[in-house]
Enzyme design. Sequence first.
Site, PDB file in Angstrom:
ATOM      1  N   ASP A  16     -27.864 -15.926  43.426  1.00  0.00           N
ATOM      2  CA  ASP A  16     -28.135 -16.740  44.679  1.00  0.00           C
ATOM      3  C   ASP A  16     -26.852 -17.109  44.772  1.00  0.00           C
ATOM      4  OD1 ASP A  16     -30.598 -16.640  45.127  1.00  0.00           O
ATOM      5  OD2 ASP A  16     -31.260 -18.286  44.347  1.00  0.00           O
TER       6      ASP A  16
HETATM    7  C1  GLC Z   1     -31.607 -21.337  40.558  1.00  0.00           C
HETATM    8  C2  GLC Z   1     -32.307 -19.999  40.435  1.00  0.00           C
HETATM    9  C3  GLC Z   1     -32.613 -18.324  40.699  1.00  0.00           C
HETATM   10  C4  GLC Z   1     -31.065 -17.665  40.357  1.00  0.00           C
HETATM   11  C5  GLC Z   1     -29.771 -18.389  40.249  1.00  0.00           C
HETATM   12  C6  GLC Z   1     -28.621 -18.056  39.866  1.00  0.00           C
HETATM   13  O1  GLC Z   1     -31.648 -21.313  39.332  1.00  0.00           O
HETATM   14  O2  GLC Z   1     -33.488 -20.445  40.963  1.00  0.00           O
HETATM   15  O3  GLC Z   1     -33.487 -17.367  41.322  1.00  0.00           O
HETATM   16  O4  GLC Z   1     -31.538 -16.630  40.149  1.00  0.00           O
HETATM   17  O5  GLC Z   1     -30.212 -20.223  40.343  1.00  0.00           O
HETATM   18  O6  GLC Z   1     -28.343 -18.342  41.152  1.00  0.00           O
HETATM   19  C1  GLC Z   2     -27.944 -22.557  45.642  1.00  0.00           C
HETATM   20  C2  GLC Z   2     -27.960 -23.246  43.300  1.00  0.00           C
HETATM   21  C3  GLC Z   2     -28.227 -21.530  42.889  1.00  0.00           C
HETATM   22  C4  GLC Z   2     -29.659 -21.652  43.167  1.00  0.00           C
HETATM   23  C5  GLC Z   2     -29.505 -21.240  44.920  1.00  0.00           C
HETATM   24  C6  GLC Z   2     -31.156 -21.428  45.233  1.00  0.00           C
HETATM   25  O1  GLC Z   2     -27.133 -21.977  45.438  1.00  0.00           O
HETATM   26  O2  GLC Z   2     -26.324 -23.279  43.261  1.00  0.00           O
HETATM   27  O3  GLC Z   2     -28.376 -22.005  41.583  1.00  0.00           O
HETATM   28  O4  GLC Z   2     -30.179 -20.662  42.794  1.00  0.00           O
HETATM   29  O5  GLC Z   2     -29.816 -22.881  45.221  1.00  0.00           O
HETATM   30  O6  GLC Z   2     -31.952 -22.068  47.027  1.00  0.00           O
END
Ligand code: GLC
Ligand code: GLC
Length: 814
Positions: free
Chosen positions: A487
């Site tokens: 993300d």
């Molecule tokens: C968080 C989110 C997941 C994403 C991950 C890596 O765990 O829930 O959807 O893939 O971060 O950014």
């Molecule tokens: C932030 C976090 C990531 C997560 C995301 C969800 O970017 O670092 O881990 O998946 O929020 O919206």
Amino acid sequence: MKYGYFDDQKREYVITQPETPLPWINYLGCQAYFGIISNTAGGYSFYRDARLRRITRYRYNNAPYDVGGRYVYLRDDGSGEFWSPSWQPTRNKLEEYSCRHGMGYTTIASKYRGIEASTRYFVPLDENLEIWQLSVTNHRPQAAELSVFSVIEFCLWDAQDDSTNFQRNFSIGQVEMEDGVIYHKTEYRERRDHFAFFACSEKIAGYDTQREAFLGPYRGWDNPAGVERGQLSNSVAHGWAPVGSHHVKLSLKPGECRQIIFVLGYQENPQDQKFDPPDSQIINKKAVKAVIAKYRVAANACGAFEKLRLYWNELLGLCQVDTPDVHTNRMVNIWNAYQCMATFNMSRSASFYESGIGRGLGFRDSNQDLLGFVHMVPGRARERILDLAATQLPTGGAYHQYQPLTKRGNDDVGSGFNDDPHWLIIGVGAYLKETGDWSLLDEPVPYDNEPGSETPLYEHLQRSFHYTLERLGPHGLPLIGRADWNDCLNLNCFSESPGQSFQTTTNKDGKVAESVFIAGLFVLAGRELADIAKHRGLGSEACSYLAEVARMDTTIREHGWDGEWFLRAYDDFSRKIGSKENAEGKIFIETQGFCTLAGVGLEDGLAERALESTRKLLATEHGIVLQQPAYSKYYLEYGEISSYPPGYKENAGIFCHNNPWVIIGETRVGNGDAAHDYYTRINPSAREEISEVHRCEPYVYAQMIAGRDAPTYGEAKNSWLTGTAAWNYYAITQWILGIRTSYEGLLIAPVIPKGWRGFKVSRKFRGVTYEIEVKRAGEGNKVCLEVNGAPVQGSLVPLPPAGTKSVAVKATLH
Ligand code: GLC
Ligand code: GLC
């Protein structure tokens, strides 16, 4: 250093001192009524949706971290001294203390000045309420005159509004008192059809429902005026902050033990039956009175607890393993499976790190979670798939999140995460392999919940696949959109304004930046879809999917390979990310893990080279970091990943979710030693001994462990709600132990450490119990199978005739 121990017989983790490095929590409830509870009774409860139906109030990021919860106070009416048997909030020096976190319940017990108190908290199956069973024992040589006080603070339902809209909320709180039961009915006079109730098994000596009256001005939970006085003021809340507190007097002879039960529940009434009498403003309590009467009786509460225990026995009994490694056994048989159920229920919404306000259920997250729980609750997995698919858009893209209460896509976050659609194929594949229930594919499912737009679920999968084909970039790799699995790799964001959301801000048209990760995911999902199509008799369709997969595989080799490892992506200027050409972020874990697990480069040694590079450049004693070198500054063109200080989260943290991809990759190249070694590095049970470093609960996975670039290297954060749970469960059971579901039946394909002599698994699959025994005869991974005493070619156990109850499988590894 440890703060407790595992009691595997009882399936409990026993915390033996209240001052854990962080609050160590557990979940109550597994259907509709839920709560989180810490080892000092902190936490809160909600009905279905942690944001929209919050029953009790909780203040996150408090000081100390965890205050507010399901508190009981004991007061010695002789001396006037009072204390909390759960240590918080008064924090007296207890003579004994233990917190047993078990499967769906938590028992906190302690002793202070010869008075023992033990409270068991749980949510009975099929009820929208929680029970606190308190036993108080007098170990003094003389009689004890005690007062018991309960207290909770009500939330005014919408947890977001509750913590922001004070100009309104200080004026709307309403309660009713009847027969010693406290009813919370804020907004019931207008549009709400629900209320909460808080009851006690004993005749009460007083109550409070206004927080200020209970606490007294300028006091906190550690020093409530009503408890100090030994007398509550029978306050009725009008506005301000409704609470529920009962006062019970208790005279205990030496050695005497008494039980008091508190019941906190949630009830909905039909709109036309809200009031009784109908033209009044008084809550119609018919439905709850019977429930309260039932659970006031200790035998009924105990009966409900017993049912809960059987429920978990049955769920966990579906897959039990006996390996030479205690940490593997404990995690697979108890805690990892249990955590998978928590991620099924909560997704990423409510934990000690997720406020229950920010996120609904993630499309990507929930589909992956299926991998870990589908064998336990296939019926509910089916429902979850249909709910998720109904938030898919006609383009094949998907809302990134939906609210569990409304089951509608969340407009604030929207769509455009280009990996999302493929996870639906992975989730559906996992369900079909587990259950063999092909009827799922014919279920009519709408797009964007739009009535009239329904197609069979199968078409949703087709649209998922085509979504990527219609969005290829300059190198023929999938366009990344807002982000892929990571993300925080936001290649179209280019945000220069503080506070802007990295995920939803897009300043680029999205036609250039490409993801090698999505390419690997496409290969995996495409093969799944081809298998599914074959089963539906769509042979030529299956061939066309495989042709696209082969083309993508070639593209990955041509444009996604950096010489020693897989590239990560191309940015908006078509420059490489995750390449030796980069000064920072030269190598990323996601593509090494996902491409190898998807089978890219297995034949020509690329997979092995990528895994070697991973070992050399990314593996640490605490797990495998996400990328190296960490980004030392903010890169406008990469987005959130470079916003984190080095070593945290996606910027070179050990993001545990993707470690199992490498683990599976290692099994695909036949390296059981490496696979199990990586598995152990992040296994929380194996890290119990270093709890002062790890700091999070030793019984569940955390999303992240700080990487080697961080000053707090080895420290875990964001425990409980993480894709790590499902992926590790899947990696250890299906790839290392190799008891793998397939469309044709159960495969036995272990890739275990060379030093293991063997292991046993009891696994229920499609209604049949497989008793599997694996023995090592040589050092390799070649399997010879014997099913019910007869040799069988290959590694697939043929599906037994209908009516078969159990099958004995012996596998020898050569
Ligand atoms: C968080 C989110 C997941 C994403 C991950 C890596 O765990 O829930 O959807 O893939 O971060 O950014
Ligand atoms: C932030 C976090 C990531 C997560 C995301 C969800 O970017 O670092 O881990 O998946 O929020 O919206």
